[in-house]
Design an enzyme around this catalytic site. Structure first.
Site, PDB file in Angstrom:
ATOM      1  N   GLY A   1      37.804  47.256  25.249  1.00  0.00           N
ATOM      2  CA  GLY A   1      36.516  47.175  24.545  1.00  0.00           C
ATOM      3  C   GLY A   1      36.746  47.344  23.054  1.00  0.00           C
ATOM      4  N   ARG A   2      35.697  47.815  22.372  1.00  0.00           N
ATOM      5  CA  ARG A   2      35.797  47.969  20.911  1.00  0.00           C
ATOM      6  C   ARG A   2      36.965  48.875  20.514  1.00  0.00           C
ATOM      7  NH1 ARG A   2      30.512  49.317  21.699  1.00  0.00           N
ATOM      8  NH2 ARG A   2      28.924  47.853  21.025  1.00  0.00           N
TER       9      ARG A   2
ATOM     10  N   ARG B   1      38.314  44.564  32.664  1.00  0.00           N
ATOM     11  CA  ARG B   1      37.492  43.885  33.665  1.00  0.00           C
ATOM     12  C   ARG B   1      37.454  42.383  33.391  1.00  0.00           C
ATOM     13  NH1 ARG B   1      32.267  47.492  33.445  1.00  0.00           N
ATOM     14  NH2 ARG B   1      32.982  47.282  31.335  1.00  0.00           N
TER      15      ARG B   1
ATOM     16  N   ALA C   1      39.859  58.297  26.738  1.00  0.00           N
ATOM     17  CA  ALA C   1      38.636  57.730  27.310  1.00  0.00           C
ATOM     18  C   ALA C   1      37.755  58.836  27.883  1.00  0.00           C
ATOM     19  CB  ALA C   1      39.018  56.705  28.366  1.00  0.00           C
ATOM     20  N   ARG C   2      37.980  59.190  29.116  1.00  0.00           N
ATOM     21  CA  ARG C   2      37.217  60.247  29.770  1.00  0.00           C
ATOM     22  C   ARG C   2      38.138  60.982  30.727  1.00  0.00           C
ATOM     23  NH1 ARG C   2      33.843  60.564  26.730  1.00  0.00           N
ATOM     24  NH2 ARG C   2      31.603  60.254  26.882  1.00  0.00           N
TER      25      ARG C   2
ATOM     26  N   GLU D   1      36.616  69.243  32.025  1.00  0.00           N
ATOM     27  CA  GLU D   1      36.757  69.920  30.734  1.00  0.00           C
ATOM     28  C   GLU D   1      35.491  70.730  30.417  1.00  0.00           C
ATOM     29  OE1 GLU D   1      37.385  66.237  28.465  1.00  0.00           O
ATOM     30  OE2 GLU D   1      35.473  66.618  27.439  1.00  0.00           O
TER      31      GLU D   1
ATOM     32  N   HIS E   1      39.173  67.179  23.173  1.00  0.00           N
ATOM     33  CA  HIS E   1      38.163  66.109  23.078  1.00  0.00           C
ATOM     34  C   HIS E   1      37.677  65.936  21.635  1.00  0.00           C
ATOM     35  CE1 HIS E   1      34.949  63.777  25.563  1.00  0.00           C
ATOM     36  NE2 HIS E   1      35.160  63.184  24.387  1.00  0.00           N
ATOM     37  N   ILE E   2      38.592  65.541  20.760  1.00  0.00           N
ATOM     38  CA  ILE E   2      38.249  65.393  19.337  1.00  0.00           C
ATOM     39  C   ILE E   2      38.358  63.937  18.861  1.00  0.00           C
ATOM     40  CG2 ILE E   2      38.792  67.763  18.643  1.00  0.00           C
ATOM     41  CD1 ILE E   2      41.538  66.623  17.592  1.00  0.00           C
ATOM     42  N   GLY E   3      38.328  62.992  19.804  1.00  0.00           N
ATOM     43  CA  GLY E   3      38.511  61.582  19.436  1.00  0.00           C
ATOM     44  C   GLY E   3      37.635  61.128  18.277  1.00  0.00           C
TER      45      GLY E   3
HETATM   46  C1  DGY Z   1      31.823  59.721  23.180  1.00  0.00           C
HETATM   47  O1  DGY Z   1      31.138  59.389  22.211  1.00  0.00           O
HETATM   48  O2  DGY Z   1      31.590  59.333  24.313  1.00  0.00           O
HETATM   49  C2  DGY Z   1      32.965  60.620  22.904  1.00  0.00           C
HETATM   50  O3  DGY Z   1      33.686  60.940  24.033  1.00  0.00           O
HETATM   51  C3  DGY Z   1      32.520  61.850  22.165  1.00  0.00           C
HETATM   52  O4  DGY Z   1      33.503  62.024  21.202  1.00  0.00           O
END
Ligand code: DGY
Length: 330
Positions: free
Chosen positions: A156-157, A179, A239-240, A269, A287-289
């Protein structure tokens, strides 16, 4: 004139609260307390709007308890906590914050992949604990990023933004699985090659996960997938949590079936699988993406814009279920 009531599930920037107060009566959560179903439901009483994160479960039961609720606006791009069909069936608008965090999250994803490949956390722990006594030919040798094969699962993006960093900045060969295949006009500039998942696992030197979480992507990387990767490969997840089977990953890392992993997200988490905490060859982040000042402001701003538009007759910029808009406006 009717003034809607809204609930802020969590703390947000004060200027965003001030902007919301121009339109609404606002119940805040300045302590940033996390609320379970009962407490969240109690606070939602009489509220037409909710501004929340990806952490609050927005379920059919919650919606049924609050038929007055018209809009649920997330400050995150991921919305796997929201039962979107349940929202749509009840005419509740759901919105997220796409776009504004793409480049920031790609920066972190690429940095985490590099830190993992070059063993940076391990090296810093080595230095800080006073073990660095001399230069040595094989001290903390990692694997090259430049010229290596970058595998991306979920194009994706954010996946494409990571691919650009790899292809243009580091001369990486980009392969991906998604996908659906990208149009040739997007693949060609990146030199990206669409492959099946087995080929992605087999050929990637550095595999980065950027796919959305859903029931079908849960444990998309488990023992069977890790077994197909190169023993020299790294795995990065921005991602997650839950896309990777953390227990299986810990075994693969301990037995050196893959070289290293970089994780920004975890199943369950903020709890982290205890076996991961024991391992030297995994870089762990909380989780600091998307965590830069500017991007977090933009994410909150997007949620505010959506909520104001949704409850004042405007057109929300980033709806997840735009099909409810005609119902709402009609
Ligand atoms: C989101 O925007 O889904 C991120 O996981 C939060 O940083």
């Amino acid at each position: 004139m009717f003034r809607p009531n809204i609930l802020l599930a969590r703390a947000i920037f004060p200027e965003a609260v001030a902007k919301l107060r121009q339109h609404f009566d606002v119940e805040e959560n300045p302590e940033d307390a996390e609320h379970g179903f009962e407490a969240l439901s109690a606070r939602l009483k009489g509220k037409q709007g909710l501004l929340c994160t990806a952490g609050e479960p927005i379920t059919a039961a919650l919606l049924d308890a609050h038929p007055q609720l018209k809009a649920v606006c997330l400050m995150t791009v991921g919305y796997n906590n929201v039962d979107v069909p349940a929202c749509t069936a009840r005419g509740v608008l759901a919105t997220n914050a796409p776009g504004v965090l793409t480049e920031t999250t790609a920066d972190l994803g690429f940095a985490l992949m590099m830190a993992t490949a070059r063993r940076m956390s391990e090296a810093e722990r080595f230095l800080r604990s006073g073990q660095w006594t001399k230069w040595r030919y094989d001290l903390l040798t990692g694997s090259d990023v430049h010229g290596a094969t970058l595998g991306i699962l979920g194009m994706g993006r954010i996946g494409q933004a990571i691919a650009r960093r790899g292809a243009f900045g580091f001369g990486m060969k980009v392969i991906y699985h998604n996908r659906s295949r990208l149009p040739e006009s997007d693949e060609t500039p990146l030199g990206a090659r669409y492959v099946d998942k087995a080929t992605l696992l087999r050929e990637s030197d550095h595999l980065v996960l950027v796919l959305p979480y859903s029931a079908s992507s849960r444990h998309a990387i488990g023992a069977a997938e890790l077994a197909q990767m190169k023993p020299t490969a790294t795995l990065t997840n921005v991602a997650r949590g839950g896309i990777v089977d953390d227990a299986a990953l810990a075994v693969a890392l301990r037995e050196r079936r893959i070289a290293a992993a970089g994780l920004d997200v975890f199943e369950g988490e903020p709890a982290v699988h205890p076996a991961l905490l024991e391992l030297p060859n995994v870089v762990l982040l909380p989780h600091i993406g998307s965590a830069t000042e500017a991007t977090r402001r933009a994410m909150v701003g997007c949620a505010v814009d959506n909520l104001v538009a949704a409850l004042t007759g405007g057109v929300p910029p980033t709806p997840v279920n735009p099909e409810v808009l005609p119902l709402r406006l009609g």
